[in-house]
Each structure stands twice: as C-alpha cells, then as structure tokens.
Design an enzyme around this catalytic site. Structure first.
Site, PDB file in Angstrom:
ATOM      1  N   SER A  16       3.836  -2.061  10.186  1.00 62.81           N
ATOM      2  CA  SER A  16       5.292  -2.100  10.355  1.00 62.81           C
ATOM      3  C   SER A  16       5.910  -3.451   9.990  1.00 62.81           C
ATOM      4  O   SER A  16       6.841  -3.918  10.644  1.00 62.81           O
ATOM      5  CB  SER A  16       5.678  -1.686  11.776  1.00 62.81           C
ATOM      6  OG  SER A  16       5.288  -0.343  12.015  1.00 62.81           O
ATOM      7  N   LYS A  32       0.071   4.236  -0.247  1.00 65.77           N
ATOM      8  CA  LYS A  32      -0.605   5.404   0.341  1.00 65.77           C
ATOM      9  C   LYS A  32      -0.415   6.616  -0.584  1.00 65.77           C
ATOM     10  O   LYS A  32      -0.311   6.446  -1.799  1.00 65.77           O
ATOM     11  CB  LYS A  32      -0.115   5.634   1.770  1.00 65.77           C
ATOM     12  CG  LYS A  32      -0.210   4.337   2.610  1.00 65.77           C
ATOM     13  CD  LYS A  32      -0.054   4.523   4.077  1.00 65.77           C
ATOM     14  CE  LYS A  32      -0.218   3.176   4.769  1.00 65.77           C
ATOM     15  NZ  LYS A  32      -0.137   3.254   6.221  1.00 65.77           N
ATOM     16  N   HIS A  40      -9.505   0.903   4.937  1.00 63.31           N
ATOM     17  CA  HIS A  40      -8.228   1.124   5.632  1.00 63.31           C
ATOM     18  C   HIS A  40      -8.464   2.068   6.816  1.00 63.31           C
ATOM     19  O   HIS A  40      -9.286   2.987   6.726  1.00 63.31           O
ATOM     20  CB  HIS A  40      -7.198   1.716   4.667  1.00 63.31           C
ATOM     21  CG  HIS A  40      -5.814   1.701   5.245  1.00 63.31           C
ATOM     22  ND1 HIS A  40      -5.389   2.656   6.145  1.00 63.31           N
ATOM     23  CD2 HIS A  40      -4.787   0.836   5.091  1.00 63.31           C
ATOM     24  CE1 HIS A  40      -4.142   2.371   6.511  1.00 63.31           C
ATOM     25  NE2 HIS A  40      -3.759   1.276   5.887  1.00 63.31           N
ATOM     26  N   GLY A  46       2.863   2.421  10.683  1.00 62.02           N
ATOM     27  CA  GLY A  46       3.798   3.528  10.491  1.00 62.02           C
ATOM     28  C   GLY A  46       4.523   3.939  11.768  1.00 62.02           C
ATOM     29  O   GLY A  46       5.153   4.994  11.811  1.00 62.02           O
ATOM     30  N   ASN A  74       0.869  -1.182   0.000  1.00 63.64           N
ATOM     31  CA  ASN A  74       0.000   0.000   0.000  1.00 63.64           C
ATOM     32  C   ASN A  74       0.904   1.231   0.000  1.00 63.64           C
ATOM     33  O   ASN A  74       1.494   1.566   1.020  1.00 63.64           O
ATOM     34  CB  ASN A  74      -0.892  -0.035   1.254  1.00 63.64           C
ATOM     35  CG  ASN A  74      -1.743   1.212   1.394  1.00 63.64           C
ATOM     36  OD1 ASN A  74      -1.786   2.054   0.495  1.00 63.64           O
ATOM     37  ND2 ASN A  74      -2.417   1.336   2.526  1.00 63.64           N
ATOM     38  N   GLU A 106      -4.932  -4.968  10.670  1.00 62.59           N
ATOM     39  CA  GLU A 106      -3.928  -3.924  10.858  1.00 62.59           C
ATOM     40  C   GLU A 106      -4.205  -3.167  12.159  1.00 62.59           C
ATOM     41  O   GLU A 106      -5.065  -2.265  12.185  1.00 62.59           O
ATOM     42  CB  GLU A 106      -3.971  -2.925   9.705  1.00 62.59           C
ATOM     43  CG  GLU A 106      -3.667  -3.532   8.349  1.00 62.59           C
ATOM     44  CD  GLU A 106      -3.139  -2.486   7.367  1.00 62.59           C
ATOM     45  OE1 GLU A 106      -2.067  -2.725   6.811  1.00 62.59           O
ATOM     46  OE2 GLU A 106      -3.778  -1.433   7.181  1.00 62.59           O
ATOM     47  N   GLU A 150      -6.888   4.508   7.879  1.00 62.29           N
ATOM     48  CA  GLU A 150      -6.699   5.940   7.570  1.00 62.29           C
ATOM     49  C   GLU A 150      -7.947   6.512   6.898  1.00 62.29           C
ATOM     50  O   GLU A 150      -8.299   7.673   7.106  1.00 62.29           O
ATOM     51  CB  GLU A 150      -5.442   6.120   6.712  1.00 62.29           C
ATOM     52  CG  GLU A 150      -4.187   5.915   7.559  1.00 62.29           C
ATOM     53  CD  GLU A 150      -2.984   5.360   6.809  1.00 62.29           C
ATOM     54  OE1 GLU A 150      -2.974   5.376   5.567  1.00 62.29           O
ATOM     55  OE2 GLU A 150      -2.048   4.891   7.497  1.00 62.29           O
TER      56      GLU A 150
END
Ligand code: 13P
Length: 259
Positions: A214, A11, A96, A174, A9, A168, A98
């Site tokens: 990560s 992003k 996701h 991140g 991904n 996730e 985010e």
C-alpha cells in the site's frame, strides 16, 4: 550511499495495449528529469517484450514477476531465465507472497531461482514478509530471518551484496493498510542486521531493501525517508501515472537532499 529503487509490480493486470499507454506516459513524464533513482516496471509476461521495446534508451528497466529456475525442459506453463534474457528483461521479482500463498512457492525454490537469476545476469528482487497472524503474535522478525535463511542458502557474498530485498508485510498488500514508517524501518533495519550476521558489514551496507504494501503518492516520502529503506515495491499505485511518478519523484527528492 545506496541508490533508491522504485519498482512497479503490475501483477495480473492490463493488456499489452493498456500497458503500452502506461509506459508511454511514464516515459513522457520522466523525459525531462535528471533522475538518480532506479525505476523498474514489471508487467505480465505477455507484455514484457513490448515493455522492453518501449523503454529502450529511457530511464526505465523491465522486470518479470516470476521465473522458473531451469534453463529449459518439460516444465509446462513456466518461463525460463533464458527466455527472459531473450526478451531483454533485466529484473525479476522472486518469492512474492502471492506466489508463496497461491502457488506453493517455498524458500528452497526461491533460493534456486535467485541462483539461476544471478547466473543469467537478471537482477532478483526477493520478497519476504509475514502474515497478519504472525505480525500480531510478534513473530515478524524470526519469520523473516527464517525466510532469509532459506532464500540465501549458499548465495555467495558478492551476489548477496547485489540483492534487492523487498519487505512486504502480507497484511499491508492491497489492503490500504500500510505499516507505519517506523514499523517498516524497524523490520528493514533488522533485515540489514541479519545480512550483517549472515555475511558481513560490507554486504549489509550494500544490499538494497525496499518496502512494499500500500505504498501511495501520499505516504511514499515518509516511508522512503527511513535510513534502512532504499525504495518501494509498488502494486496498485504503479498502475496509475500520477501516483507512480509521484513515488519516483519522492525518491528523487531524497536522493537530492541526501547527496
Ligand atoms: P500494493 O501496493 O497494491 O499494496 O501491492 C504491494 C505488492 O504486493 C507489490 O509487490
């Protein structure tokens, strides 16, 4: 045996030019490999068409990072499944964290998007995962079950068995802080058990569950070795040639030892 799937991904990173260089590097690394692993890259919308061109007849598929569930209409700023079909995209990341956090995406929208993706023959990768506060309060499993209830509402068993679910944990995205392999396995196992409850053993056996958060070259093998983890959804490390190819090769190593 379930086939491992490694998805990158990207992003909101890179350009068409830098993405092309990355894909060319993956192509050249993978060109002499016999792979029994699915590999997907998910660039930003603007780079999708070039990515599809560059991966034609290669061992890489292309996914989008989001899509609307309507076919067309007055939905300013959105991209429809028909548009992804036109470009040749075959996967889409849905829900996701985010998107949930910054754009207010809810389980009910994720549910509509899953239905639309299947309708248009686009393979959905459906993300679930808890916040740090939920993790610390021991609410992970119940929260993820509620996300699955919402996302999978009225999804028939034949489609559910084709799903890719990405676990996730938000606190691991991140941050460099990964769930340990044991922690990731425990949640992925509970996802599979819950799919068994919602559907049946056959669906639970077939559904592929990725871990994301990560994942790097140096922890991939340990995480992917877990029995209920069938791949990784990789953020930062998917933008680095050595890291992403190492993660792919870790999955490949496992597919060889398990077969
Ligand atoms: P990182 O691998 O950068 O933690 O990102 C994970 C992720 O969000 C993939 O979708």
């Amino acid at each position: 045996m379930r086939k491992q799937i490694i998805a990158g991904n990207w992003k909101m990173n890179g350009t068409i030019a830098s993405g092309s260089i990355l894909i060319e590097a993956f192509n050249s690394f993978l060109s002499d490999k016999e792979l029994n692993v699915d590999v997907v890259v998910c660039p930003p919308f603007t780079a999708l068409e070039r990515a599809v061109c560059l991966t034609r007849d290669k061992h890489i598929e292309v996914g989008a990072q989001n899509m609307d569930y309507h076919d067309a209409g007055a939905y300013t700023g959105e991209v429809s499944p028909l548009m992804l079909n036109e470009v040749g995209v075959t996967y889409v990341i849905l829900g996701h964290s985010e998107r949930r956090e910054y754009y207010g995406e809810m389980d009910s929208m994720v549910n509509e998007k899953i239905k639309s993706a299947f309708h248009h023959n686009i393979q959905p990768i459906v993300c679930v995962g808890e916040s740090l506060a939920q993790w610390e309060a021991n609410e992970t499993i119940s929260f993820i079950h509620s996300q699955l209830d919402g996302a999978l509402k009225d999804i028939p068993a034949e489609q559910a068995s084709e799903l890719i679910i990405a676990y996730e944990p938000i606190w691991a995205i991140g941050t460099g802080r990964t769930a340990t392999a044991d922690q990731a396995e425990e949640v992925c196992k509970s996802i599979r058990q819950y799919i068994n409850e919602l559907y049946n053993g056959n669906v639970a056996d077939k559904v592929r569950i990725q871990y994301g958060g990560s994942v790097k070259a140096d922890n991939a093998l340990k995480i992917l070795s877990e029995p209920n983890i069938d791949g990784a959804l990789v953020g930062g490390a998917s933008l680095l040639v050595d890291d992403f190819t190492s993660i792919i090769m870790a999955a490949q190593e496992l597919s060889v030892t398990e077969s």
